[in-house]
Design a protein around this motif. Structure first.
Motif, short mmCIF file in Angstrom:
data_model
loop_
_atom_site.label_atom_id
_atom_site.label_comp_id
_atom_site.label_asym_id
_atom_site.label_seq_id
_atom_site.Cartn_x
_atom_site.Cartn_y
_atom_site.Cartn_z
N ALA A 58 0.84 -1.21 0.00
CA ALA A 58 0.00 0.00 0.00
C ALA A 58 0.87 1.25 0.00
O ALA A 58 0.58 2.23 -0.71
CB ALA A 58 -0.93 0.00 1.21
N VAL A 59 1.94 1.23 0.77
CA VAL A 59 2.85 2.38 0.81
C VAL A 59 3.52 2.56 -0.56
O VAL A 59 3.65 3.69 -1.05
CB VAL A 59 3.91 2.21 1.93
CG1 VAL A 59 5.00 3.26 1.81
CG2 VAL A 59 3.25 2.27 3.30
N ASP A 60 3.92 1.47 -1.18
CA ASP A 60 4.52 1.54 -2.52
C ASP A 60 3.56 2.17 -3.52
O ASP A 60 3.96 3.00 -4.34
CB ASP A 60 4.94 0.15 -3.01
CG ASP A 60 6.20 -0.37 -2.34
OD1 ASP A 60 6.94 0.45 -1.76
OD2 ASP A 60 6.44 -1.58 -2.41
N ARG A 61 2.28 1.78 -3.46
CA ARG A 61 1.29 2.36 -4.37
C ARG A 61 1.13 3.86 -4.13
O ARG A 61 1.01 4.64 -5.07
CB ARG A 61 -0.06 1.66 -4.23
CG ARG A 61 -0.11 0.29 -4.87
CD ARG A 61 -1.52 -0.28 -4.92
NE ARG A 61 -2.12 -0.41 -3.60
CZ ARG A 61 -1.98 -1.46 -2.80
NH1 ARG A 61 -1.24 -2.48 -3.19
NH2 ARG A 61 -2.58 -1.51 -1.63
N ARG A 62 1.16 4.25 -2.87
CA ARG A 62 1.05 5.69 -2.56
C ARG A 62 2.25 6.46 -3.09
O ARG A 62 2.11 7.56 -3.63
CB ARG A 62 0.91 5.89 -1.05
CG ARG A 62 -0.43 5.48 -0.52
CD ARG A 62 -0.53 5.71 0.97
NE ARG A 62 -1.76 5.17 1.48
CZ ARG A 62 -1.90 4.66 2.69
NH1 ARG A 62 -0.86 4.62 3.50
NH2 ARG A 62 -3.05 4.19 3.08
N PHE A 63 3.44 5.90 -2.91
CA PHE A 63 4.64 6.57 -3.43
C PHE A 63 4.59 6.66 -4.95
O PHE A 63 5.00 7.68 -5.53
CB PHE A 63 5.91 5.85 -3.00
CG PHE A 63 6.41 6.26 -1.64
CD1 PHE A 63 6.66 7.59 -1.36
CD2 PHE A 63 6.62 5.32 -0.66
CE1 PHE A 63 7.13 7.98 -0.12
CE2 PHE A 63 7.08 5.69 0.60
CZ PHE A 63 7.33 7.02 0.87
N ASP A 64 4.10 5.61 -5.61
CA ASP A 64 3.98 5.65 -7.07
C ASP A 64 3.02 6.77 -7.49
O ASP A 64 3.28 7.49 -8.46
CB ASP A 64 3.48 4.31 -7.61
CG ASP A 64 4.52 3.21 -7.52
OD1 ASP A 64 5.73 3.54 -7.35
OD2 ASP A 64 4.13 2.02 -7.60
#
Length: 65
Positions: free
Chosen positions: A23-29
């Motif tokens: 989820a954090v990776d998606r937010r950073f993307d």
């Protein structure tokens, strides 16, 4: 009383941590994409402003010539 950590419980914990990092990776993307769009907008605005200034300067120079 001490709780025992079973293999299943550890696996559940690791799976939960993996989901949270995903989820954090998606937010950073998404933030990275937003910043790229903002950077492009700033370049377009800067370029338009530069052209406008050049037109004003040329108009002033040609008007008094």
């Amino acid at each position: 009383m001490r709780k025992r950590w079973t293999d299943e419980r550890v696996d559940d914990l690791v799976g939960n941590i993996d989901r949270r990092f995903d989820a954090v990776d998606r937010r950073f993307d998404r933030v990275e994409g937003d910043l790229k769009e903002l950077r492009q907008l700033v370049y377009y605005l800067w370029g338009s402003m530069l052209v406008g200034f050049l037109v004003v300067i040329a108009t002033v120079l040609l008007g008094h010539g």
